[in-house]
Write a protein that holds these residues in place. Structure first.
Motif, PDB file in Angstrom:
ATOM      1  N   ARG A  81     -50.731  -5.523 -24.149  1.00  0.00           N
ATOM      2  CA  ARG A  81     -49.975  -6.731 -23.846  1.00  0.00           C
ATOM      3  C   ARG A  81     -50.230  -7.794 -24.912  1.00  0.00           C
ATOM      4  O   ARG A  81     -51.252  -7.784 -25.598  1.00  0.00           O
ATOM      5  N   VAL A  82     -49.287  -8.716 -25.020  1.00  0.00           N
ATOM      6  CA  VAL A  82     -49.506  -9.951 -25.770  1.00  0.00           C
ATOM      7  C   VAL A  82     -49.885 -11.022 -24.765  1.00  0.00           C
ATOM      8  O   VAL A  82     -49.233 -11.170 -23.721  1.00  0.00           O
ATOM      9  N   HIS A  83     -50.941 -11.761 -25.059  1.00  0.00           N
ATOM     10  CA  HIS A  83     -51.388 -12.869 -24.220  1.00  0.00           C
ATOM     11  C   HIS A  83     -51.193 -14.177 -24.972  1.00  0.00           C
ATOM     12  O   HIS A  83     -51.631 -14.312 -26.117  1.00  0.00           O
ATOM     13  N   PHE A  84     -50.527 -15.128 -24.329  1.00  0.00           N
ATOM     14  CA  PHE A  84     -50.214 -16.429 -24.925  1.00  0.00           C
ATOM     15  C   PHE A  84     -50.889 -17.550 -24.141  1.00  0.00           C
ATOM     16  O   PHE A  84     -50.740 -17.637 -22.920  1.00  0.00           O
ATOM     17  N   TRP A  85     -51.600 -18.415 -24.845  1.00  0.00           N
ATOM     18  CA  TRP A  85     -52.059 -19.700 -24.305  1.00  0.00           C
ATOM     19  C   TRP A  85     -51.327 -20.775 -25.107  1.00  0.00           C
ATOM     20  O   TRP A  85     -51.810 -21.214 -26.168  1.00  0.00           O
ATOM     21  N   PRO A  86     -50.150 -21.226 -24.665  1.00  0.00           N
ATOM     22  CA  PRO A  86     -49.367 -22.184 -25.459  1.00  0.00           C
ATOM     23  C   PRO A  86     -50.026 -23.569 -25.482  1.00  0.00           C
ATOM     24  O   PRO A  86     -50.649 -23.992 -24.495  1.00  0.00           O
ATOM     25  N   ASP A  87     -49.870 -24.251 -26.578  1.00  0.00           N
ATOM     26  CA  ASP A  87     -50.367 -25.621 -26.702  1.00  0.00           C
ATOM     27  C   ASP A  87     -49.586 -26.526 -25.753  1.00  0.00           C
ATOM     28  O   ASP A  87     -48.361 -26.630 -25.828  1.00  0.00           O
ATOM     29  N   GLY A  88     -50.296 -27.159 -24.817  1.00  0.00           N
ATOM     30  CA  GLY A  88     -49.666 -28.102 -23.895  1.00  0.00           C
ATOM     31  C   GLY A  88     -48.986 -27.483 -22.703  1.00  0.00           C
ATOM     32  O   GLY A  88     -48.372 -28.195 -21.904  1.00  0.00           O
ATOM     33  N   LEU A  89     -49.110 -26.166 -22.530  1.00  0.00           N
ATOM     34  CA  LEU A  89     -48.403 -25.512 -21.432  1.00  0.00           C
ATOM     35  C   LEU A  89     -49.288 -24.463 -20.778  1.00  0.00           C
ATOM     36  O   LEU A  89     -49.769 -23.537 -21.439  1.00  0.00           O
ATOM     37  N   ARG A  90     -49.516 -24.633 -19.476  1.00  0.00           N
ATOM     38  CA  ARG A  90     -50.193 -23.636 -18.663  1.00  0.00           C
ATOM     39  C   ARG A  90     -49.469 -23.567 -17.317  1.00  0.00           C
ATOM     40  O   ARG A  90     -48.941 -24.561 -16.834  1.00  0.00           O
ATOM     41  N   ARG A  91     -49.438 -22.389 -16.711  1.00  0.00           N
ATOM     42  CA  ARG A  91     -48.822 -22.229 -15.399  1.00  0.00           C
ATOM     43  C   ARG A  91     -49.796 -21.490 -14.490  1.00  0.00           C
ATOM     44  O   ARG A  91     -49.507 -20.412 -13.975  1.00  0.00           O
ATOM     45  N   GLY A  92     -50.975 -22.069 -14.303  1.00  0.00           N
ATOM     46  CA  GLY A  92     -51.981 -21.436 -13.483  1.00  0.00           C
ATOM     47  C   GLY A  92     -51.778 -21.706 -12.009  1.00  0.00           C
ATOM     48  O   GLY A  92     -51.018 -22.583 -11.602  1.00  0.00           O
ATOM     49  N   LEU A  93     -52.475 -20.931 -11.180  1.00  0.00           N
ATOM     50  CA  LEU A  93     -52.438 -21.108  -9.735  1.00  0.00           C
ATOM     51  C   LEU A  93     -53.524 -22.116  -9.370  1.00  0.00           C
ATOM     52  O   LEU A  93     -54.704 -21.882  -9.645  1.00  0.00           O
ATOM     53  N   PRO A  94     -53.161 -23.262  -8.776  1.00  0.00           N
ATOM     54  CA  PRO A  94     -54.163 -24.288  -8.457  1.00  0.00           C
ATOM     55  C   PRO A  94     -55.315 -23.735  -7.622  1.00  0.00           C
ATOM     56  O   PRO A  94     -55.094 -23.014  -6.644  1.00  0.00           O
ATOM     57  N   GLY A  95     -56.536 -24.055  -8.046  1.00  0.00           N
ATOM     58  CA  GLY A  95     -57.715 -23.616  -7.318  1.00  0.00           C
ATOM     59  C   GLY A  95     -58.129 -22.183  -7.565  1.00  0.00           C
ATOM     60  O   GLY A  95     -59.115 -21.710  -6.987  1.00  0.00           O
ATOM     61  N   HIS A  96     -57.399 -21.467  -8.427  1.00  0.00           N
ATOM     62  CA  HIS A  96     -57.730 -20.070  -8.687  1.00  0.00           C
ATOM     63  C   HIS A  96     -59.033 -19.987  -9.467  1.00  0.00           C
ATOM     64  O   HIS A  96     -59.199 -20.656 -10.483  1.00  0.00           O
ATOM     65  N   PRO A  97     -60.016 -19.171  -9.020  1.00  0.00           N
ATOM     66  CA  PRO A  97     -61.291 -19.069  -9.737  1.00  0.00           C
ATOM     67  C   PRO A  97     -61.095 -18.591 -11.169  1.00  0.00           C
ATOM     68  O   PRO A  97     -60.248 -17.732 -11.435  1.00  0.00           O
ATOM     69  N   SER A  98     -61.870 -19.142 -12.086  1.00  0.00           N
ATOM     70  CA  SER A  98     -61.721 -18.776 -13.496  1.00  0.00           C
ATOM     71  C   SER A  98     -62.691 -17.679 -13.931  1.00  0.00           C
ATOM     72  O   SER A  98     -62.405 -16.920 -14.861  1.00  0.00           O
ATOM     73  N   ILE A  99     -63.840 -17.561 -13.267  1.00  0.00           N
ATOM     74  CA  ILE A  99     -64.817 -16.533 -13.625  1.00  0.00           C
ATOM     75  C   ILE A  99     -64.460 -15.248 -12.881  1.00  0.00           C
ATOM     76  O   ILE A  99     -64.265 -15.250 -11.666  1.00  0.00           O
ATOM     77  N   GLY A 210     -64.885   3.431  -9.734  1.00  0.00           N
ATOM     78  CA  GLY A 210     -65.967   2.699  -9.099  1.00  0.00           C
ATOM     79  C   GLY A 210     -65.993   1.215  -9.406  1.00  0.00           C
ATOM     80  O   GLY A 210     -66.743   0.469  -8.770  1.00  0.00           O
ATOM     81  N   ALA A 211     -65.195   0.763 -10.367  1.00  0.00           N
ATOM     82  CA  ALA A 211     -65.165  -0.654 -10.719  1.00  0.00           C
ATOM     83  C   ALA A 211     -64.051  -1.360  -9.952  1.00  0.00           C
ATOM     84  O   ALA A 211     -63.023  -0.758  -9.635  1.00  0.00           O
ATOM     85  N   THR A 212     -64.252  -2.638  -9.666  1.00  0.00           N
ATOM     86  CA  THR A 212     -63.266  -3.420  -8.925  1.00  0.00           C
ATOM     87  C   THR A 212     -63.050  -4.771  -9.591  1.00  0.00           C
ATOM     88  O   THR A 212     -63.910  -5.258 -10.335  1.00  0.00           O
ATOM     89  N   ASP A 213     -61.906  -5.380  -9.309  1.00  0.00           N
ATOM     90  CA  ASP A 213     -61.625  -6.732  -9.781  1.00  0.00           C
ATOM     91  C   ASP A 213     -62.258  -7.721  -8.810  1.00  0.00           C
ATOM     92  O   ASP A 213     -61.961  -7.701  -7.608  1.00  0.00           O
ATOM     93  N   ILE A 214     -63.121  -8.581  -9.328  1.00  0.00           N
ATOM     94  CA  ILE A 214     -63.820  -9.574  -8.509  1.00  0.00           C
ATOM     95  C   ILE A 214     -63.731 -10.929  -9.190  1.00  0.00           C
ATOM     96  O   ILE A 214     -63.845 -11.030 -10.414  1.00  0.00           O
ATOM     97  N   LEU A 215     -63.528 -11.974  -8.408  1.00  0.00           N
ATOM     98  CA  LEU A 215     -63.528 -13.345  -8.907  1.00  0.00           C
ATOM     99  C   LEU A 215     -64.684 -14.108  -8.279  1.00  0.00           C
ATOM    100  O   LEU A 215     -65.097 -13.816  -7.158  1.00  0.00           O
ATOM    101  N   LEU A 216     -65.186 -15.102  -8.998  1.00  0.00           N
ATOM    102  CA  LEU A 216     -66.256 -15.961  -8.504  1.00  0.00           C
ATOM    103  C   LEU A 216     -65.771 -17.401  -8.505  1.00  0.00           C
ATOM    104  O   LEU A 216     -65.301 -17.907  -9.523  1.00  0.00           O
ATOM    105  N   GLY A 217     -65.876 -18.061  -7.350  1.00  0.00           N
ATOM    106  CA  GLY A 217     -65.409 -19.440  -7.250  1.00  0.00           C
ATOM    107  C   GLY A 217     -66.196 -20.215  -6.220  1.00  0.00           C
ATOM    108  O   GLY A 217     -67.256 -19.788  -5.758  1.00  0.00           O
TER     109      GLY A 217
END
Length: 260
Positions: A81-99, A210-217
């Motif tokens: 995939r291509v991953h973009f972090w545009p300057d001045g633009l983010r569309r994140g989910l409010p309160g979503h854990p980052s770690i 055996g691995a899983t997706d886990i978030l910490l918040g």
């Protein structure tokens, strides 16, 4: 494997990744890095050409705020995939854990801008009731990501568990032309500020058994189901323009002609 058409050379100097064989890690992870480096090398010119021409296809906003565009499915390796972090633009989910940690291995080349990476280690639970817990440890609530079988649909569940984590890598910088990796089961975050720009060509391995997706918040986030937003044509156009501008600046800085 399917990939964007076009064979124009990259307009920004992209280094060949360093000696991956010198990287510490399990043999399976090292094999993945070698294969991922070769695949991104094969797809690099066509991907850069597609970005310049605005031919990225459908994109989705990741809950942590960056945009993703599928480039190829590689049998026995994984997703590119291509991953973009545009300057001045983010569309994140409010309160979503980052770690978070992934159920897959990750390799990516930085095509433009500067990528930033923080990583975290888990404190031995046996130290919880002793004075040996590191002073910079953070106690975080565990959130599970449950598979939905639907593209772009995320299901997150807060558990009653917690982990103490300590930083092992603090906002490390990876400029255009370099690469970075995230082994499976490694907690990490991407502290790229909203006023910064970055584009990477990433390879996500097949899920590791055996691995899983886990978030910490923080506790109290609850459970949720979310459909990822589609990147609009206007947002995509902005990203491509920012990429071209960053590529031109990099080309001028290296004193080489723009091969467009």
């Amino acid at each position: 494997m399917t990939a964007p058409s076009g064979g124009d050379p990259a307009a920004i100097p992209v280094q060949v990744p360093g000696p991956i064989s010198a990287t510490k890690g399990e043999p399976a992870h090292l094999r993945f890095l070698e294969e991922a480096a070769a695949v991104t090398g094969d797809l690099l010119a066509g991907t850069v050409s597609a970005i310049r021409a605005g031919r990225l296809g459908r994109g989705l906003w990741h809950p942590t705020g960056f945009a993703t565009f599928e480039i190829a499915q590689v049998p026995s390796l994984g997703l590119v995939r291509v991953h973009f972090w545009p300057d001045g633009l983010r569309r994140g989910l409010p309160g979503h854990p980052s770690i978070h940690q992934h159920c897959f291995r990750l390799y990516s080349r930085v095509l433009a801008g500067e990528y930033r990476e923080s990583q975290y280690g888990v404190v031995d639970p046996g130290l919880h009731n002793t004075r040996e817990v590191p002073p910079d440890a953070r106690r975080m609530r565990v959130y599970e990501v449950r598979p939905t079988g639907v593209m772009g649909k995320d299901e997150l569940h807060e558990t009653s568990e917690h982990l103490d984590v300590v930083p092992t890598l603090r906002a490390a910088r990876f400029p255009a032309g370099t690469w970075h990796e995230v082994p499976v089961r490694t907690f990490h975050a991407t502290p790229i500020a909203r006023n910064r720009f970055c584009v990477t060509l990433a390879v996500l391995s097949l899920p590791v058994r055996g691995a899983t997706d886990i978030l910490l918040g923080q506790p109290g986030g609850g459970s949720s189901v979310n459909m990822r937003s589609v990147v609009t044509d206007g947002e995509k156009e902005l990203m491509c323009h920012q990429f071209i501008a960053a590529a031109d600046v990099a080309t001028q800085a290296h004193g080489s002609p723009d091969p467009r």
